[in-house]
Design a protein around this motif. Structure first.
Motif, PDB file in Angstrom:
ATOM      1  N   LEU A 173       0.832  -1.207   0.000  1.00 60.28           N
ATOM      2  CA  LEU A 173       0.000   0.000   0.000  1.00 60.28           C
ATOM      3  C   LEU A 173       0.865   1.256   0.000  1.00 60.28           C
ATOM      4  CD1 LEU A 173      -2.755  -1.037   2.577  1.00 60.28           C
ATOM      5  CD2 LEU A 173      -3.142  -0.485   0.175  1.00 60.28           C
ATOM      6  N   ALA A 174       1.962   1.220   0.735  1.00 57.42           N
ATOM      7  CA  ALA A 174       2.819   2.403   0.827  1.00 57.42           C
ATOM      8  C   ALA A 174       3.549   2.678  -0.477  1.00 57.42           C
ATOM      9  CB  ALA A 174       3.825   2.224   1.964  1.00 57.42           C
ATOM     10  N   TYR A 175       4.061   1.648  -1.135  1.00 57.10           N
ATOM     11  CA  TYR A 175       4.822   1.823  -2.373  1.00 57.10           C
ATOM     12  C   TYR A 175       3.941   1.909  -3.614  1.00 57.10           C
ATOM     13  CZ  TYR A 175       9.402   0.969  -0.234  1.00 57.10           C
ATOM     14  OH  TYR A 175      10.556   1.072   0.512  1.00 57.10           O
ATOM     15  N   ILE A 185      -6.169  -2.890  -4.191  1.00 57.54           N
ATOM     16  CA  ILE A 185      -5.931  -3.683  -2.980  1.00 57.54           C
ATOM     17  C   ILE A 185      -7.072  -3.497  -1.991  1.00 57.54           C
ATOM     18  CG2 ILE A 185      -4.419  -3.941  -0.987  1.00 57.54           C
ATOM     19  CD1 ILE A 185      -2.061  -3.220  -2.803  1.00 57.54           C
ATOM     20  N   LEU A 186      -7.535  -2.270  -1.839  1.00 52.14           N
ATOM     21  CA  LEU A 186      -8.623  -1.994  -0.908  1.00 52.14           C
ATOM     22  C   LEU A 186      -9.905  -2.712  -1.330  1.00 52.14           C
ATOM     23  CD1 LEU A 186      -8.603  -0.227   1.647  1.00 52.14           C
ATOM     24  CD2 LEU A 186      -9.778   1.535   0.333  1.00 52.14           C
ATOM     25  N   ASN A 208     -16.015  -6.491   2.477  1.00 51.00           N
ATOM     26  CA  ASN A 208     -16.705  -7.479   3.324  1.00 51.00           C
ATOM     27  C   ASN A 208     -15.737  -8.261   4.214  1.00 51.00           C
ATOM     28  OD1 ASN A 208     -19.186  -6.794   2.112  1.00 51.00           O
ATOM     29  ND2 ASN A 208     -18.856  -8.278   0.471  1.00 51.00           N
ATOM     30  N   THR A 209     -14.516  -7.771   4.366  1.00 46.02           N
ATOM     31  CA  THR A 209     -13.527  -8.449   5.207  1.00 46.02           C
ATOM     32  C   THR A 209     -12.970  -7.519   6.282  1.00 46.02           C
ATOM     33  OG1 THR A 209     -12.893  -9.614   3.174  1.00 46.02           O
ATOM     34  CG2 THR A 209     -11.519  -9.990   5.088  1.00 46.02           C
ATOM     35  N   PHE A 210     -13.274  -6.241   6.245  1.00 48.34           N
ATOM     36  CA  PHE A 210     -12.644  -5.280   7.151  1.00 48.34           C
ATOM     37  C   PHE A 210     -12.995  -5.538   8.611  1.00 48.34           C
ATOM     38  CE2 PHE A 210     -12.426  -2.722   3.199  1.00 48.34           C
ATOM     39  CZ  PHE A 210     -11.070  -2.474   3.209  1.00 48.34           C
ATOM     40  N   GLU A 211     -14.199  -5.977   8.879  1.00 50.24           N
ATOM     41  CA  GLU A 211     -14.560  -6.262  10.272  1.00 50.24           C
ATOM     42  C   GLU A 211     -13.714  -7.411  10.815  1.00 50.24           C
ATOM     43  OE1 GLU A 211     -18.515  -7.297  12.997  1.00 50.24           O
ATOM     44  OE2 GLU A 211     -18.686  -7.054  10.825  1.00 50.24           O
ATOM     45  N   THR A 224     -11.638   5.860   1.419  1.00 49.88           N
ATOM     46  CA  THR A 224     -11.342   5.125   2.652  1.00 49.88           C
ATOM     47  C   THR A 224     -12.564   5.046   3.557  1.00 49.88           C
ATOM     48  OG1 THR A 224      -9.061   5.936   2.531  1.00 49.88           O
ATOM     49  CG2 THR A 224      -9.790   5.007   4.621  1.00 49.88           C
ATOM     50  N   SER A 225     -13.230   6.171   3.740  1.00 49.38           N
ATOM     51  CA  SER A 225     -14.381   6.198   4.645  1.00 49.38           C
ATOM     52  C   SER A 225     -15.538   5.361   4.114  1.00 49.38           C
ATOM     53  CB  SER A 225     -14.833   7.644   4.866  1.00 49.38           C
ATOM     54  OG  SER A 225     -15.204   8.248   3.631  1.00 49.38           O
ATOM     55  N   LYS A 226     -15.751   5.373   2.810  1.00 51.34           N
ATOM     56  CA  LYS A 226     -16.854   4.583   2.239  1.00 51.34           C
ATOM     57  C   LYS A 226     -16.533   3.091   2.206  1.00 51.34           C
ATOM     58  CE  LYS A 226     -18.940   8.144  -0.692  1.00 51.34           C
ATOM     59  NZ  LYS A 226     -19.293   8.550  -2.077  1.00 51.34           N
ATOM     60  N   SER A 227     -15.262   2.743   2.111  1.00 51.42           N
ATOM     61  CA  SER A 227     -14.885   1.336   2.017  1.00 51.42           C
ATOM     62  C   SER A 227     -14.764   0.681   3.380  1.00 51.42           C
ATOM     63  CB  SER A 227     -13.553   1.201   1.267  1.00 51.42           C
ATOM     64  OG  SER A 227     -13.625   1.743  -0.029  1.00 51.42           O
TER      65      SER A 227
END
Length: 690
Positions: A381-383, A392-393, A398-401, A426-429
């Motif tokens: 993510l950084a590079y 990637i995001l 459906n896996t963030f929790e 970011t906020s919506k995902s």
């Protein structure tokens, strides 16, 4: 072909139910002539006998072509059966009844099953150790019912079992049924008996790992074994890692050994074999010869960089293409590869494409749940470019929790916070999954957030935008990864970190402030809940007044559990921090005030004063909260508070000395520290009475 001949018995019937007609002959009726057994009839193989198509197409129309012996092409002995003889032949067959069929088939089926069973028993009896295996199975049937077998009986059964298998373990472990007996023996054996089994199987462990059933015995032996057994088993895999990691059975047990059993030095030897065949056969000389760190090996042998990187990439790519991406060993190898490629060069770009190339996203999902894998995703993510980060995001939808609740997975979310410039994305995902996907169902959403607040790992993604790199919520590993990411993002991200954090707070603050407003009583009863209230109230944006009122109302709650929770140290620290308006910095020995100022002290003091609780709090478990009032910047009621404390000086002195009962309780607990309420002592000092 229509002219092909086939023989058909007399009286045969055509598909339409009519007797076969001899088309080229007259039709004399031959009565009372029974066909002899050797008479045969030539019948056309084509069931369509009379067809307009065949009459004009030159086909034989049911007759064979003329031959030299029979130029006319006619049958030599034509014969037609009478209707009477046909009916008579039909009557000779006995009628079939379902009952007769059932009886006959039932009898034959039972006999066949009995014969098959007897034959199977004979085959089993002919095998080596048949009697021993049969006896051990009976013992196993009894032993496996743990709750139904008394301890003394189990000891006798285990002793008998070991009498049978001792010296014959090799014969037992390669059979799918008897191997379970050995597993049970290992489970209930003592350490010496387990060592005996381990020594008998010495030299067979690679074969056991490749077996569909014996691999479970190997795992149980390592789980219940000791260092001696581990040192017998693990070295047998040296030199065979590259082959076994591709094996459908052995790969999983090999990874289990690497992840949960092997020592750091054994892990290094296993991981080194990923770097090429020569590491499986020889040890490269030099001081880094026992290190699994690829950077150390390449530093000692820079000339080997190309073949090592090529061999490592090929093996990684092979496992990724085979969809076997859950191995911890694979994740460690991938991290070693990524750490030794130059930023933004072709190798790194190719490797990022490999990460994103998995259509199902299983690779990135599996990586996020291991230590090395999570670090690799954070670095990717950084590079990566903005497009790479978005792709990637998207994989983690459906896996963030689940990621938030994992000890390693939450690091991926923190990295996304810090490197993705598009904070709306970011906020919506991420936020809908962390805060509950069903805003219309308030009860479910509230419970989701409350569960996250009290979870050791899930609370970190919620509090990190508010608290930053605070050691109060982050582990040392988290801080190290974030420091590494922050160094990289200075060259790969355009947005100012402070601006990014503020934009995230705009999206995250409203639901969390509402959670505090509506559930303050539930939150204050846990230490994590108190910390959550403190961090959110100090850094949130938006209207904080309803949340402040809910916190102040806790002092007048009728619930005895809430009153008890307010006397806990965690609640006292929370309230003191809110009263002082900022976090205490131990390095500077000062309070860092929140922006914008919280201004919690004045309304909170007014509530305590109105209900006559100031002196009660000063001599009770919340005495440090009263100290916080006197130390808070901008507090406008210091004079009034000092006057109240002077009036209750006697009570403060008693609390400071803890009284006879307090000293007796302290002696009972064996405590040697100074007796008394330390907060009351500080208040007396501020009053000038030391």
């Amino acid at each position: 072909m229509s002219g092909t001949k086939r023989k058909q018995p007399p009286g045969s019937v055509l598909p339409n139910g009519n007797l076969k007609k001899q088309k080229h002959l007259p039709e004399p009726v031959l009565k009372n002539v029974a066909p002899s057994s050797d008479q045969e009839f030539e019948v056309d193989s084509d069931p369509i006998v009379e067809s307009d198509t065949t009459e004009h197409s030159g086909d034989d129309d049911g007759a064979s072509w003329p031959s030299d012996d029979n130029p006319d092409g006619l049958p030599e002995k034509p014969l037609k059966l009478s209707v009477e003889s046909t009916a008579k032949s039909k009557k000779t067959k006995p009628p079939r009844t379902p009952a007769n069929d059932t009886i006959n088939h039932s009898g034959s089926s039972k006999e066949a099953h009995a014969k098959q069973k007897a034959l199977a028993q004979e085959r089993k009896a002919a095998k080596p150790n048949a009697e021993s295996i049969a006896r051990t199975k009976k013992l196993w049937e009894r032993l496996r019912r743990k709750s139904h077998v008394p301890l003394e009986e189990r000891k006798k059964l285990v002793a008998e079992l070991f009498d049978i298998i001792t010296g014959n373990v090799r014969e037992f472990v390669l059979k799918h049924d008897s191997v379970r007996v050995v597993q049970t023996a290992i489970k209930y054996a003592n350490l010496d008996q387990r060592r005996m089994i381990a020594n008998e199987l010495k030299g067979e462990y690679r074969g056991l790992a490749e077996s569909r059933y014996a691999k479970f015995l190997l795992g149980k032996l390592l789980v219940h074994g000791d260092k001696e057994i581990r040192d017998i088993v693990v070295p047998e895999f040296y030199g065979h890692v590259r082959r076994l990691i591709k094996h459908p059975e052995a790969s999983w047990i090999l990874d289990d050994i690497y992840r949960g059993v092997a020592t750091p030095s054994q892990k290094a030897i296993i991981l080194r074999e990923w770097y090429g065949a020569e590491f499986a056969i020889f040890k490269v000389g030099g001081k880094g010869s026992n290190s699994g760190e690829l950077k150390t090996i390449l530093k000692d042998h820079p000339e080997k960089r190309k073949p090592i990187m090529h061999a490592l990439h090929d093996l990684i790519n092979l496992l990724v293409q085979k969809k076997t991406t859950g191995f911890t060993m694979l994740h460690d190898a991938m991290l070693q590869y990524f750490l030794n490629v130059s930023p933004r060069n072709e190798e790194m770009m190719e490797f990022l494409e490999l990460l994103k190339g998995d259509e199902e996203g299983d690779l990135l999902k599996n990586l996020a749940f291991t230590k090395s894998g999570a670090r690799l995703v954070c670095l990717a993510l950084a590079y990566g470019t903005a497009k790479d980060r978005k792709q990637i995001l998207r994989v983690y939808k459906n896996t963030f929790e689940t990621l938030a609740c994992d000890a390693n997975g939450h690091q991926v979310i923190l990295a996304a916070y810090d490197v993705i410039d598009d904070t709306v994305l970011t906020s919506k995902s991420i936020f809908p999954e962390l805060l509950g996907k069903t805003p219309e169902l308030d009860q479910i959403r509230t419970q989701t957030m409350l569960n996250a607040v009290i979870d050791l790992n899930a609370r970190i993604p919620l509090l990190y935008p508010f608290a930053g790199k605070s050691k109060a919520i982050l582990r040392t590993e988290d801080i190290e990864i974030l420091d590494e990411i922050h160094m990289i993002r200075s060259t790969t991200s355009k947005k100012d970190p402070a601006t990014r954090r503020t934009e995230l707070l705009v999206h995250l603050s409203p639901p969390l402030l509402a959670l505090i407003t509506n559930n303050a009583e539930a939150l204050v009863q846990t230490s994590f809940g108190c910390q959550f209230i403190m961090e959110v109230m100090l850094s949130a944006t938006g209207d904080r007044e309803p949340a402040k009122e809910a916190i102040i109302a806790l002092t007048q709650a009728s619930n005895p559990e809430v009153k008890q929770a307010l006397d806990a140290p965690s609640a006292g620290r929370m309230l003191k921090t809110l009263v002082q308006g900022g976090r205490f910095n131990p390095k500077t020995r000062s309070v860092e005030l929140a922006e914008p100022p919280l201004m919690f002290h004045d309304p909170f003091y007014a509530s305590l004063d109105a209900h006559g609780q100031l002196l009660e709090w000063a001599v009770g478990g919340n005495s440090f909260v009263i100290v916080g009032f006197l130390e808070a910047d901008g507090f406008g009621h210091k004079v009034s508070l000092m006057e109240t404390l002077r009036k209750g000086r006697k009570q403060l002195e008693e609390a400071a000395s803890a009284g006879a009962a307090g000293k007796a309780e302290q002696r009972r607990k064996g405590e040697t520290t100074q007796a008394g309420n330390r907060g009351a002592q500080l208040l007396l000092e501020k009053l000038g009475d030391v």
